[in-house]
Design an enzyme around this catalytic site. Sequence first.
Site, short mmCIF file in Angstrom:
data_model
loop_
_atom_site.label_atom_id
_atom_site.label_comp_id
_atom_site.label_asym_id
_atom_site.label_seq_id
_atom_site.Cartn_x
_atom_site.Cartn_y
_atom_site.Cartn_z
N LYS A 191 76.07 25.79 -90.07
CA LYS A 191 75.02 26.35 -89.22
C LYS A 191 75.55 26.45 -87.80
CE LYS A 191 70.28 25.41 -87.74
NZ LYS A 191 69.11 24.55 -87.95
N LYS A 244 74.84 30.13 -92.01
CA LYS A 244 73.73 30.63 -91.20
C LYS A 244 74.17 30.80 -89.76
CE LYS A 244 69.42 28.87 -89.41
NZ LYS A 244 68.63 27.72 -89.19
C1 PBG Z 1 65.46 23.94 -87.83
C2 PBG Z 1 65.76 25.34 -88.19
C3 PBG Z 1 66.03 26.43 -87.35
C4 PBG Z 1 66.17 27.53 -88.17
C5 PBG Z 1 66.01 27.09 -89.48
N1 PBG Z 1 65.77 25.72 -89.47
C6 PBG Z 1 66.07 26.54 -85.89
C7 PBG Z 1 67.10 25.90 -85.07
O1 PBG Z 1 68.09 25.36 -85.54
O2 PBG Z 1 66.85 25.92 -83.85
C8 PBG Z 1 66.41 28.94 -87.71
C9 PBG Z 1 65.90 29.99 -88.62
C10 PBG Z 1 65.79 31.35 -88.01
O3 PBG Z 1 66.18 31.62 -86.87
O4 PBG Z 1 65.28 32.20 -88.75
N2 PBG Z 1 66.55 23.18 -87.47
ZN ZN Z 2 66.35 21.24 -86.17
#
Ligand code: PBG
Ligand code: ZN
Length: 318
Positions: A191, A244
Amino acid sequence: MERLRRLKMKQELRDMLQETVLRRQSLIMPLFVVHGTSVHDPIASMPGVFHVSVDRLIREVKGLKETGVKGILLFGIPRSKDEHGSEAIAEDGIIQQAIRAVKEAVPEMVVITDVCLCEYTSNGHCGVVENGVILNDPTRERLAEMAASHANAGADMVAPSDMMDGTVASIRAALDQAGYENLPIMSYSAKFASALYGPFREAAQSSPAFGDRKSHQLNGANTRDAMRALERCAAEGADILMVKPALPYLDIIARARQMFNLPLAAYQVSGEYAMIKAAAEKGYIDEERVILESLLAIRRAGADLIITYFAKQIVNRL
Ligand code: PBG
Ligand code: ZN
């Protein structure tokens, strides 16, 4: 002479020779659940996506099932946020209520839950914060509790998105101990610290009050570090790996596909969704064709599953 055009002269033949296909059962629809009844509020940063209360969620999930979507990813917006993110593990928390209701109304639907504290903490951070630093081990213990609470409510799969070290192992241990040894973990393994989460953070009111997420999310410039993160999750017992965002990181998806034999998911995130929506609204692009092209690219790179806010809109075109 090599004539590649020979096979391109007829639509039917082109169809027969298409290498990559999008399937309905590859799509996962993210949904945002809030307290209340009859709530169906548009999210400004994500046209076509709504905050829904549990009763409306059920209606939504029934519709998704009818169109052939097999899985949903649930995000809960708590009634109030506090320093410890208390509602994340509350029996009657929003997500726990939502899981129970969906499993009762549409038991076939694969219910996956996001496991992270940032939607629940008043500081918007993904874990337990002390002196401005997110503490790794207290966070993973808390997330393990959160995952077990989702399992108790009936979730089919949990998806930790915190990017701490050891969370997957802690969650696996907690699930096994609670008797959920068959409940899989889909880990947000690679991520990246991306600007494309902006619209989501508006939807979840989860922007960090100070600092950023760079102490745990990946630097977009780093391929090897991403591979290490994927390896770590696999070693800790993740059943499905995830990359992601999706479209800007197709190279990472392709490498992960080559390096691992675990199923691979890709998350087409809120910013990717919003960009397509905005350009289409302006008439700059053909919305449906661009959606299909983006999803096909993600699939071609090697994703088995695609988490996308377009799932509901596009499933009937597959
Ligand atoms: C929570 C989370 C996030 C997303 C999915 N789970 C946000 C972040 O990390 O700030 C992002 C999903 C999206 O942008 O569609 N940690
Ligand atoms: Zn988070």
